[in-house]
Design a protein around this motif. Structure first.
Motif, mmCIF file in Angstrom:
data_model
loop_
_atom_site.group_PDB
_atom_site.id
_atom_site.type_symbol
_atom_site.label_atom_id
_atom_site.label_comp_id
_atom_site.label_asym_id
_atom_site.label_seq_id
_atom_site.Cartn_x
_atom_site.Cartn_y
_atom_site.Cartn_z
ATOM 1 N N MET A 81 0.847 -1.186 0.000
ATOM 2 C CA MET A 81 0.000 0.000 0.000
ATOM 3 C C MET A 81 0.890 1.247 0.000
ATOM 4 S SD MET A 81 -2.931 1.207 2.674
ATOM 5 C CE MET A 81 -4.419 0.714 1.857
ATOM 6 N N ASN A 82 0.492 2.248 -0.728
ATOM 7 C CA ASN A 82 1.242 3.485 -0.870
ATOM 8 C C ASN A 82 0.793 4.493 0.193
ATOM 9 O OD1 ASN A 82 2.069 6.080 -1.671
ATOM 10 N ND2 ASN A 82 2.060 5.504 -3.826
ATOM 11 N N ILE A 83 1.714 4.941 1.061
ATOM 12 C CA ILE A 83 1.363 5.864 2.139
ATOM 13 C C ILE A 83 0.878 7.202 1.590
ATOM 14 C CG2 ILE A 83 3.732 6.681 2.471
ATOM 15 C CD1 ILE A 83 0.991 6.323 5.169
ATOM 16 N N GLU A 84 1.496 7.665 0.508
ATOM 17 C CA GLU A 84 1.074 8.956 -0.059
ATOM 18 C C GLU A 84 -0.369 8.901 -0.537
ATOM 19 O OE1 GLU A 84 4.090 9.558 -2.961
ATOM 20 O OE2 GLU A 84 5.569 10.181 -1.474
ATOM 21 N N ASN A 85 -0.756 7.795 -1.144
ATOM 22 C CA ASN A 85 -2.139 7.635 -1.590
ATOM 23 C C ASN A 85 -3.098 7.619 -0.395
ATOM 24 O OD1 ASN A 85 -4.188 7.219 -3.594
ATOM 25 N ND2 ASN A 85 -4.283 5.097 -2.909
ATOM 26 N N ALA A 86 -2.715 6.933 0.654
ATOM 27 C CA ALA A 86 -3.551 6.884 1.853
ATOM 28 C C ALA A 86 -3.710 8.275 2.460
ATOM 29 C CB ALA A 86 -2.955 5.920 2.878
ATOM 30 N N GLN A 87 -2.631 9.049 2.483
ATOM 31 C CA GLN A 87 -2.690 10.411 3.020
ATOM 32 C C GLN A 87 -3.599 11.293 2.176
ATOM 33 O OE1 GLN A 87 1.541 11.021 2.958
ATOM 34 N NE2 GLN A 87 1.752 10.636 5.152
#
Length: 119
Positions: free
Chosen positions: A1-7
């Motif tokens: 999972m991409n942290i930037e996308n989650a943010q």
């Protein structure tokens, strides 16, 4: 999972709430909203803001008026309708409950980590 996308997804989830808050203070021009949201580190671009403002207007939560400008074309200033004010009040209550719930979970996690460290 991409942290930037989650943010980004987390920020998008509260964007409407933040926009309604900004407008609740009085008539506001869209570029002023963009400036405030950006300075609060809630990144938003015109391509996101204008469709959201249109959706909120179509839902009866916002209205706008055109104001002549001495430095160019007329500007559209947004205001909350009475329904918008009621909607924001309900969202505020939900936000406070949600923030409290999240803080409770984070606090328990932090307590568990501290207990593990001292064991």
């Amino acid at each position: 999972m991409n942290i930037e996308n989650a943010q980004v997804q987390m920020r998008k989830g509260i964007l409407e709430f933040c926009i309604l808050h900004v407008i609740s203070r009085g008539e506001v021009y869209a570029s002023d909203m963009l400036d405030e949201l950006t300075s609060a580190r809630i990144m938003v671009v015109e391509g996101t803001l204008y469709p959201l403002l249109t959706r909120l207007k179509n839902a009866g939560l916002l209205d706008y008026k055109w104001v002549e400008s001495s430095s160019g074309p007329p500007r559209k200033y947004y205001v909350l309708t009475d329904d918008g004010k009621q909607f924001l009040t309900a969202m505020q209550e939900t936000w406070l409950d949600l923030a409290d719930s999240v803080q409770t979970i984070i606090r328990k996690t932090n307590d568990a980590i501290q207990t593990q460290k001292t064991s």
